[in-house]
Design a protein around this motif. Sequence first.
Motif, PDB file in Angstrom:
ATOM      1  N   LEU A 190      31.571  39.159  34.637  1.00  0.00           N
ATOM      2  CA  LEU A 190      32.905  38.729  34.236  1.00  0.00           C
ATOM      3  C   LEU A 190      32.921  37.803  33.014  1.00  0.00           C
ATOM      4  CD1 LEU A 190      35.855  39.126  35.044  1.00  0.00           C
ATOM      5  CD2 LEU A 190      35.654  37.132  36.548  1.00  0.00           C
ATOM      6  N   PRO A 191      32.018  36.811  32.917  1.00  0.00           N
ATOM      7  CA  PRO A 191      32.063  35.934  31.742  1.00  0.00           C
ATOM      8  C   PRO A 191      31.939  36.684  30.414  1.00  0.00           C
ATOM      9  CG  PRO A 191      30.689  34.974  33.441  1.00  0.00           C
ATOM     10  CD  PRO A 191      30.999  36.379  33.888  1.00  0.00           C
ATOM     11  N   SER A 192      31.123  37.710  30.378  1.00  0.00           N
ATOM     12  CA  SER A 192      30.973  38.475  29.132  1.00  0.00           C
ATOM     13  C   SER A 192      32.071  39.510  28.966  1.00  0.00           C
ATOM     14  CB  SER A 192      29.600  39.160  29.090  1.00  0.00           C
ATOM     15  OG  SER A 192      29.441  40.056  30.184  1.00  0.00           O
ATOM     16  N   LEU A 193      32.553  40.091  30.063  1.00  0.00           N
ATOM     17  CA  LEU A 193      33.594  41.123  29.970  1.00  0.00           C
ATOM     18  C   LEU A 193      34.894  40.566  29.397  1.00  0.00           C
ATOM     19  CD1 LEU A 193      33.100  42.987  33.388  1.00  0.00           C
ATOM     20  CD2 LEU A 193      32.534  43.847  31.111  1.00  0.00           C
ATOM     21  N   ILE A 194      35.253  39.341  29.756  1.00  0.00           N
ATOM     22  CA  ILE A 194      36.521  38.801  29.272  1.00  0.00           C
ATOM     23  C   ILE A 194      36.441  38.392  27.806  1.00  0.00           C
ATOM     24  CG2 ILE A 194      37.250  38.070  31.560  1.00  0.00           C
ATOM     25  CD1 ILE A 194      36.469  35.241  30.859  1.00  0.00           C
ATOM     26  N   GLU A 195      35.264  38.399  27.227  1.00  0.00           N
ATOM     27  CA  GLU A 195      35.131  38.103  25.802  1.00  0.00           C
ATOM     28  C   GLU A 195      35.246  39.354  24.946  1.00  0.00           C
ATOM     29  OE1 GLU A 195      31.468  35.997  25.263  1.00  0.00           O
ATOM     30  OE2 GLU A 195      32.439  34.055  25.521  1.00  0.00           O
ATOM     31  N   GLU A 196      35.233  40.531  25.564  1.00  0.00           N
ATOM     32  CA  GLU A 196      35.289  41.785  24.810  1.00  0.00           C
ATOM     33  C   GLU A 196      36.742  42.100  24.480  1.00  0.00           C
ATOM     34  OE1 GLU A 196      33.241  44.703  27.136  1.00  0.00           O
ATOM     35  OE2 GLU A 196      31.358  43.569  27.166  1.00  0.00           O
ATOM     36  N   GLU A 197      37.127  41.811  23.244  1.00  0.00           N
ATOM     37  CA  GLU A 197      38.518  41.958  22.815  1.00  0.00           C
ATOM     38  C   GLU A 197      39.033  43.379  22.991  1.00  0.00           C
ATOM     39  OE1 GLU A 197      40.586  39.674  21.855  1.00  0.00           O
ATOM     40  OE2 GLU A 197      39.242  37.948  21.709  1.00  0.00           O
ATOM     41  N   GLU A 198      38.153  44.370  22.855  1.00  0.00           N
ATOM     42  CA  GLU A 198      38.600  45.763  22.938  1.00  0.00           C
ATOM     43  C   GLU A 198      39.074  46.142  24.342  1.00  0.00           C
ATOM     44  OE1 GLU A 198      34.087  45.721  23.488  1.00  0.00           O
ATOM     45  OE2 GLU A 198      35.595  44.744  22.211  1.00  0.00           O
ATOM     46  N   ARG A 199      38.738  45.343  25.338  1.00  0.00           N
ATOM     47  CA  ARG A 199      39.181  45.633  26.702  1.00  0.00           C
ATOM     48  C   ARG A 199      40.618  45.167  26.953  1.00  0.00           C
ATOM     49  NH1 ARG A 199      35.418  47.321  30.292  1.00  0.00           N
ATOM     50  NH2 ARG A 199      33.222  47.203  29.659  1.00  0.00           N
ATOM     51  N   ALA A 200      41.141  44.323  26.094  1.00  0.00           N
ATOM     52  CA  ALA A 200      42.489  43.799  26.292  1.00  0.00           C
ATOM     53  C   ALA A 200      43.527  44.901  26.122  1.00  0.00           C
ATOM     54  CB  ALA A 200      42.773  42.673  25.306  1.00  0.00           C
ATOM     55  N   ILE A 201      44.517  44.913  27.013  1.00  0.00           N
ATOM     56  CA  ILE A 201      45.599  45.895  26.942  1.00  0.00           C
ATOM     57  C   ILE A 201      46.483  45.575  25.744  1.00  0.00           C
ATOM     58  CG2 ILE A 201      47.674  46.721  28.122  1.00  0.00           C
ATOM     59  CD1 ILE A 201      46.228  46.351  30.751  1.00  0.00           C
ATOM     60  N   ARG A 202      46.751  46.588  24.949  1.00  0.00           N
ATOM     61  CA  ARG A 202      47.521  46.401  23.720  1.00  0.00           C
ATOM     62  C   ARG A 202      49.015  46.615  23.986  1.00  0.00           C
ATOM     63  NH1 ARG A 202      43.681  43.727  21.070  1.00  0.00           N
ATOM     64  NH2 ARG A 202      41.681  44.854  21.139  1.00  0.00           N
ATOM     65  N   GLY A 203      49.815  46.171  23.024  1.00  0.00           N
ATOM     66  CA  GLY A 203      51.247  46.439  23.103  1.00  0.00           C
ATOM     67  C   GLY A 203      52.030  45.438  23.919  1.00  0.00           C
ATOM     68  N   GLY A 204      51.447  44.263  24.157  1.00  0.00           N
ATOM     69  CA  GLY A 204      52.168  43.243  24.904  1.00  0.00           C
ATOM     70  C   GLY A 204      51.938  43.334  26.405  1.00  0.00           C
ATOM     71  N   VAL A 205      52.037  42.210  27.068  1.00  0.00           N
ATOM     72  CA  VAL A 205      51.797  42.126  28.506  1.00  0.00           C
ATOM     73  C   VAL A 205      53.040  41.561  29.179  1.00  0.00           C
ATOM     74  CG1 VAL A 205      50.349  41.127  30.302  1.00  0.00           C
ATOM     75  CG2 VAL A 205      49.337  41.745  28.097  1.00  0.00           C
ATOM     76  N   ASP A 206      53.539  42.266  30.190  1.00  0.00           N
ATOM     77  CA  ASP A 206      54.730  41.819  30.905  1.00  0.00           C
ATOM     78  C   ASP A 206      54.344  40.813  31.984  1.00  0.00           C
ATOM     79  OD1 ASP A 206      57.329  41.581  31.738  1.00  0.00           O
ATOM     80  OD2 ASP A 206      57.273  43.367  33.013  1.00  0.00           O
ATOM     81  N   ASP A 207      53.715  39.733  31.549  1.00  0.00           N
ATOM     82  CA  ASP A 207      53.281  38.686  32.466  1.00  0.00           C
ATOM     83  C   ASP A 207      53.238  37.379  31.678  1.00  0.00           C
ATOM     84  OD1 ASP A 207      52.013  36.891  34.142  1.00  0.00           O
ATOM     85  OD2 ASP A 207      50.594  38.360  34.931  1.00  0.00           O
ATOM     86  N   PRO A 208      54.177  36.476  31.925  1.00  0.00           N
ATOM     87  CA  PRO A 208      54.233  35.237  31.135  1.00  0.00           C
ATOM     88  C   PRO A 208      53.151  34.234  31.487  1.00  0.00           C
ATOM     89  CG  PRO A 208      55.875  35.158  32.878  1.00  0.00           C
ATOM     90  CD  PRO A 208      55.256  36.541  32.922  1.00  0.00           C
ATOM     91  N   HIS A 209      52.324  34.535  32.477  1.00  0.00           N
ATOM     92  CA  HIS A 209      51.329  33.579  32.937  1.00  0.00           C
ATOM     93  C   HIS A 209      49.992  33.713  32.228  1.00  0.00           C
ATOM     94  CE1 HIS A 209      54.160  34.398  36.301  1.00  0.00           C
ATOM     95  NE2 HIS A 209      54.243  33.086  36.274  1.00  0.00           N
ATOM     96  N   CYS A 210      49.903  34.598  31.240  1.00  0.00           N
ATOM     97  CA  CYS A 210      48.641  34.810  30.534  1.00  0.00           C
ATOM     98  C   CYS A 210      48.913  35.146  29.074  1.00  0.00           C
ATOM     99  CB  CYS A 210      47.826  35.921  31.194  1.00  0.00           C
ATOM    100  SG  CYS A 210      48.655  37.541  31.167  1.00  0.00           S
ATOM    101  N   SER A 211      47.884  34.992  28.244  1.00  0.00           N
ATOM    102  CA  SER A 211      47.997  35.365  26.833  1.00  0.00           C
ATOM    103  C   SER A 211      47.529  36.793  26.586  1.00  0.00           C
ATOM    104  CB  SER A 211      47.174  34.404  25.966  1.00  0.00           C
ATOM    105  OG  SER A 211      45.800  34.488  26.308  1.00  0.00           O
ATOM    106  N   ARG A 212      46.644  37.302  27.441  1.00  0.00           N
ATOM    107  CA  ARG A 212      46.202  38.691  27.347  1.00  0.00           C
ATOM    108  C   ARG A 212      45.746  39.184  28.713  1.00  0.00           C
ATOM    109  NH1 ARG A 212      40.337  38.916  25.976  1.00  0.00           N
ATOM    110  NH2 ARG A 212      39.584  36.784  25.750  1.00  0.00           N
ATOM    111  N   LEU A 213      45.722  40.485  28.854  1.00  0.00           N
ATOM    112  CA  LEU A 213      45.394  41.128  30.122  1.00  0.00           C
ATOM    113  C   LEU A 213      44.248  42.104  29.917  1.00  0.00           C
ATOM    114  CD1 LEU A 213      45.916  41.994  33.095  1.00  0.00           C
ATOM    115  CD2 LEU A 213      47.675  43.541  32.211  1.00  0.00           C
ATOM    116  N   ILE A 214      43.276  42.047  30.809  1.00  0.00           N
ATOM    117  CA  ILE A 214      42.125  42.948  30.772  1.00  0.00           C
ATOM    118  C   ILE A 214      42.113  43.738  32.075  1.00  0.00           C
ATOM    119  CG2 ILE A 214      39.614  43.092  30.726  1.00  0.00           C
ATOM    120  CD1 ILE A 214      39.612  40.500  29.101  1.00  0.00           C
ATOM    121  N   ASP A 215      42.011  45.046  31.960  1.00  0.00           N
ATOM    122  CA  ASP A 215      42.007  45.922  33.138  1.00  0.00           C
ATOM    123  C   ASP A 215      40.566  46.312  33.462  1.00  0.00           C
ATOM    124  OD1 ASP A 215      42.403  47.715  35.158  1.00  0.00           O
ATOM    125  OD2 ASP A 215      43.793  49.016  34.065  1.00  0.00           O
ATOM    126  N   LEU A 216      40.068  45.807  34.569  1.00  0.00           N
ATOM    127  CA  LEU A 216      38.705  46.125  35.017  1.00  0.00           C
ATOM    128  C   LEU A 216      38.732  46.911  36.326  1.00  0.00           C
ATOM    129  CD1 LEU A 216      36.812  42.765  34.297  1.00  0.00           C
ATOM    130  CD2 LEU A 216      36.961  44.813  32.853  1.00  0.00           C
TER     131      LEU A 216
END
Length: 219
Positions: A190-216
Amino acid sequence: MTLVPEEIAEQQADITRLLLHHIHAPLPGDQYIRGILPPPPSAEAIRVVTGGESAVEAGVLTVWEVPLRASGDSQDLIGGEHVLSILRTLLAGTHVYSSSRIDTVMGMTLIHVDPAQVTPVDPGEFDNAFTILRTLTSPWTEEQPDPRLRGFLLQGPDRMRLYVDHAEDTDVIAVDVRPSGALTALLAALPSLIEEEERAIRGGVDDPHCSRLIDLTDW
């Protein structure tokens, strides 16, 4: 980018750790904790999601936003035991809230709690017993885990959203995982996976509690 102060981030993480067992242990009204959310900056608060034992649909969940300051100008932060006592009062019986304190977030009813209007329930015998046992088995340490868990949300069958921060940065990252997956491998990576920018969901996240979302969930 606005970040919450480290003391608030640390308190949110501590409260999450203290209240985790209530995903199994019921609160008044047969309610359970279904999530704990770090509010968007710069709110100095914690959001606790409650619902029935297996509830995951947004329409049947309630989010309670509790300020972390004992009073508006206080420097003292309230802890998990105090938050739990407030929740027990709120969930016992019927309460009326003004429209100014009711909102929605992610399809869930959001209630802004005024602690000054709530008389917390004193801890009981088994609360104190749990405190003793938890302290002996999971003692507090100054060293924070990395990534640090700031909250979570049970979203449905075999799906959970984790809210974490990483590497001395209070910016919150949401991570969707499958509890039935390869947990040992996932937690190690997990520590390395959350650093991989390409895993972040693009196009905005419908969740005000985070700055980005990663789908694992497929990892």
